[in-house]
Design a protein around this motif. Structure first.
Motif, PDB file in Angstrom:
ATOM      1  N   LEU A 123       0.845  -1.190   0.000  1.00 57.34           N
ATOM      2  CA  LEU A 123       0.000   0.000   0.000  1.00 57.34           C
ATOM      3  C   LEU A 123       0.885   1.246   0.000  1.00 57.34           C
ATOM      4  O   LEU A 123       1.706   1.434   0.884  1.00 57.34           O
ATOM      5  N   VAL A 124       0.704   2.086  -1.006  1.00 58.81           N
ATOM      6  CA  VAL A 124       1.517   3.298  -1.115  1.00 58.81           C
ATOM      7  C   VAL A 124       0.795   4.474  -0.466  1.00 58.81           C
ATOM      8  O   VAL A 124       1.373   5.243   0.282  1.00 58.81           O
ATOM      9  N   ARG A 125      -0.477   4.622  -0.763  1.00 58.50           N
ATOM     10  CA  ARG A 125      -1.300   5.674  -0.168  1.00 58.50           C
ATOM     11  C   ARG A 125      -2.755   5.352  -0.467  1.00 58.50           C
ATOM     12  O   ARG A 125      -3.042   4.546  -1.355  1.00 58.50           O
ATOM     13  N   ASP A 126      -3.664   5.992   0.275  1.00 55.74           N
ATOM     14  CA  ASP A 126      -5.080   5.816  -0.015  1.00 55.74           C
ATOM     15  C   ASP A 126      -5.820   7.108   0.285  1.00 55.74           C
ATOM     16  O   ASP A 126      -5.236   8.081   0.767  1.00 55.74           O
ATOM     17  N   SER A 127      -7.102   7.096  -0.023  1.00 52.09           N
ATOM     18  CA  SER A 127      -7.901   8.305   0.160  1.00 52.09           C
ATOM     19  C   SER A 127      -8.554   8.315   1.540  1.00 52.09           C
ATOM     20  O   SER A 127      -9.496   9.054   1.761  1.00 52.09           O
ATOM     21  N   GLU A 299       5.267   8.186 -12.057  1.00 50.17           N
ATOM     22  CA  GLU A 299       4.591   8.886 -10.952  1.00 50.17           C
ATOM     23  C   GLU A 299       3.563   9.865 -11.510  1.00 50.17           C
ATOM     24  O   GLU A 299       2.441   9.987 -10.999  1.00 50.17           O
ATOM     25  N   GLU A 306      -5.054   8.921 -10.881  1.00 48.64           N
ATOM     26  CA  GLU A 306      -5.535   9.062  -9.512  1.00 48.64           C
ATOM     27  C   GLU A 306      -6.417  10.304  -9.360  1.00 48.64           C
ATOM     28  O   GLU A 306      -7.433  10.287  -8.634  1.00 48.64           O
ATOM     29  N   GLN A 310     -10.100  11.057  -7.474  1.00 47.95           N
ATOM     30  CA  GLN A 310     -10.272  12.123  -6.487  1.00 47.95           C
ATOM     31  C   GLN A 310     -11.416  13.037  -6.891  1.00 47.95           C
ATOM     32  O   GLN A 310     -12.261  13.407  -6.076  1.00 47.95           O
ATOM     33  N   ARG A 317      -7.244   3.271  -3.283  1.00 46.28           N
ATOM     34  CA  ARG A 317      -5.889   3.150  -2.749  1.00 46.28           C
ATOM     35  C   ARG A 317      -4.933   2.850  -3.896  1.00 46.28           C
ATOM     36  O   ARG A 317      -5.341   2.360  -4.951  1.00 46.28           O
ATOM     37  N   TYR A 334       2.010   0.428 -10.659  1.00 42.89           N
ATOM     38  CA  TYR A 334       1.092   0.779  -9.587  1.00 42.89           C
ATOM     39  C   TYR A 334      -0.309   0.384 -10.017  1.00 42.89           C
ATOM     40  O   TYR A 334      -0.706   0.653 -11.146  1.00 42.89           O
TER      41      TYR A 334
END
Length: 428
Positions: A123-127, A299, A306, A310, A317, A334
């Motif tokens: 897991l790199v990041r999530d909302s 990236e 991503e 949003q 995630r 990713y």
RNA sequence: GGAGAGGUGGCAGAGCGGUUGAAUGCAGCGGUCUUGAAAACCGCCGGCGGUGAUGAAUCGUCCGAGGGUUCGAAUCCCUCCCUCUCCGCCA
């Protein structure tokens, strides 16, 4: 296709990558050995050819060509026999190397984590934690069928399993998603392309879909054409066999297309709903990038995809794929996974990959850093921005209301032309 | 689908079967000149692969693709692909 020179120079790196993928590394020593034999065979053949060419040149320069030709013919004939023998060794060696390399996946980047399956993705990041709906979430097929905007029964009547019919507001919402994605892509510098959906085997080969995935694709043997499984194929291969000027990079392309997949190995998996279909729509984003910048480009590409989630305010995630889960063409990927409350799980909605020079080598997509510089392979990247059917699923499940109606995400309203689908299936 | 024309280097455009990887022009790169630029002039200027140190050098190969004829083919023959024009058909 792997770089043979890399394999020669750093077999250990190739071996380690293969092992991390769970791919046998036995091919490495085999290829290195075959390659040595191939080069020896070529050198021998070429020396003989040079000899023959020299004799031919003396004929051309002789005052009496006919006499000289008559004199040298037996010598040349002998040479030709030796050339034929030496040259005969080359094609089998080339074929053997190609056959070994054809199914070898790209070399993983060192930053890819170890792992043996999707549970090892990082897991790199999530909302943030998905907000609770406050009532029992229904799966999208129930929502859609109740509203009369999804019809799987009639789709099965027309085409069999794994097809869908979108109706009324459902079809309009799907179209709005495509328009929304394309509009955002354009704002972020992507040039929209409307490519062919049927491509030649050569094109499929050039982007790494063949020969490993042949049985997953629809193919018309009569016409000799494949239906594309993703717009990655025509977008990436758009500049095949070209040498681009350095200032042309990076190239950014976006395409909204239908995609076709047999899903041969997926029997019994995701049989309900829109998740896994033989035909689905997708907006695909592709970059042709300077090799020195491809990882920062990954990236950027991931951020572009991503941003769509949003803006739609869908919980998601970002997962960094582990070695075992990175696809054939990619060095690093990713996955964007969207939250589906109806199934109480995250599902892949975009996979963003840096394929480094792996596809570019097959497709021969090159550029010159400077006007007089040697051509270099570009790096290719691709990702969905986003999968339309799965986004529709996410919208239905995340924006469902207790009364059975569905709200349209605010960002989508200008594209859809309505704000809600009421329980009677009418758009308002 | 039928008839005709054509496919040569980034582009344009030559090329009697024999030092043609390919004239010439344009573009590009380096230089001279100039305060700078332009113009002019000089030089360089295809890809892939082998040997070699990713240098110099050298060899092989490539003129849409694949075969063939020949000591030798961009140049002759065959097959295929693509493009253009006209006709037919068609969303």
């Amino acid at each position: 296709m792997l770089d043979l020179a890399l394999l020669r120079r750093d077999p250990q790196r190739v071996r380690r990558s293969a092992e991390r993928r769970g791919f046998g590394a036995g091919f490495v020593d085999e290829v290195v050995e075959l390659d040595a034999r191939l080069r020896a065979a070529k050198t021998a053949t070429e020396a003989l050819k040079a000899e023959k060419n020299a004799l031919t040149a003396t004929i051309a320069k002789a005052p009496d060509r006919a006499a000289e030709a008559a004199r040298l013919r037996p010598v040349i004939a002998t040479l030709e026999e030796r050339i034929a023998i030496a040259a005969a060794a080359v094609p089998p060696l080339e074929a053997a190397i190609d056959a070994l390399l054809a199914d070898v996946p790209n070399v993983l980047d060192d930053s890819v984590p170890d792992g043996s399956g999707e549970d090892d993705n990082v897991l790199v990041r999530d909302s943030g934690p998905p907000p609770p709906l406050g009532f029992e979430a229904k799966p999208h097929w129930e929502i859609g069928e109740a509203l009369g905007i999804l019809d799987f029964e009639r789709a099965a009547k027309l085409s069999g399993a794994r097809f869908s019919v979108l109706r009324g507001p459902g079809a309009r919402l799907s179209r709005a998603l495509a328009a929304f994605f394309l509009a955002r892509a354009q704002e972020r510098g992507y040039v929209e392309i409307a490519p062919p959906l049927l491509v030649t085997p050569q094109t499929m080969w050039s982007t790494g879909q063949l020969s490993k995935f042949a049985d997953a694709m629809f193919y018309d043997a009569d016409a000799g054409l494949f239906l594309i499984p993703t717009a990655e194929v025509p977008l990436t291969a758009l500049h095949a066999n070209e040498i681009l000027p350095g200032e042309a990079l990076p190239l950014q392309y976006a395409a909204h297309t239908a995609c076709f997949r047999k899903e041969a190995g997926a029997a019994g998996k995701d049989t309900r709903g829109l998740i896994r279909q033989h035909q689905f729509e997708k907006v695909e984003l592709v970059w042709l990038a300077d090799p020195q910048k491809s990882f920062e480009t990954l990236e950027r590409l991931t951020a572009d995809a991503e941003a769509l989630l949003q803006e739609l305010e869908l919980p998601y995630r970002v997962m960094l794929l582990c070695g075992a889960d990175v696809g054939f063409n990619a060095a690093m990927s990713y996955d964007l996974e969207v939250w589906l409350p109806g199934q109480n799980t995250y599902r892949e909605i975009s996979s963003c990959s840096n394929c480094t020079d792996f596809q570019a080598r097959r497709a021969q997509i090159r550029f010159r850093r400077d006007p007089n510089a040697k051509p270099e392979l570009v790096h290719t990247l691709n990702g969905s921005g986003l999968a339309i059917g799965r986004t529709l699923v996410a919208v239905l499940e995340n924006y469902q209301q207790p009364d059975g109606s569905v709200l349209v995400p605010a960002a989508l309203v200008p594209f859809a032309g309505f704000e809600t689908i009421t329980p009677d299936g009418v758009a308002h």
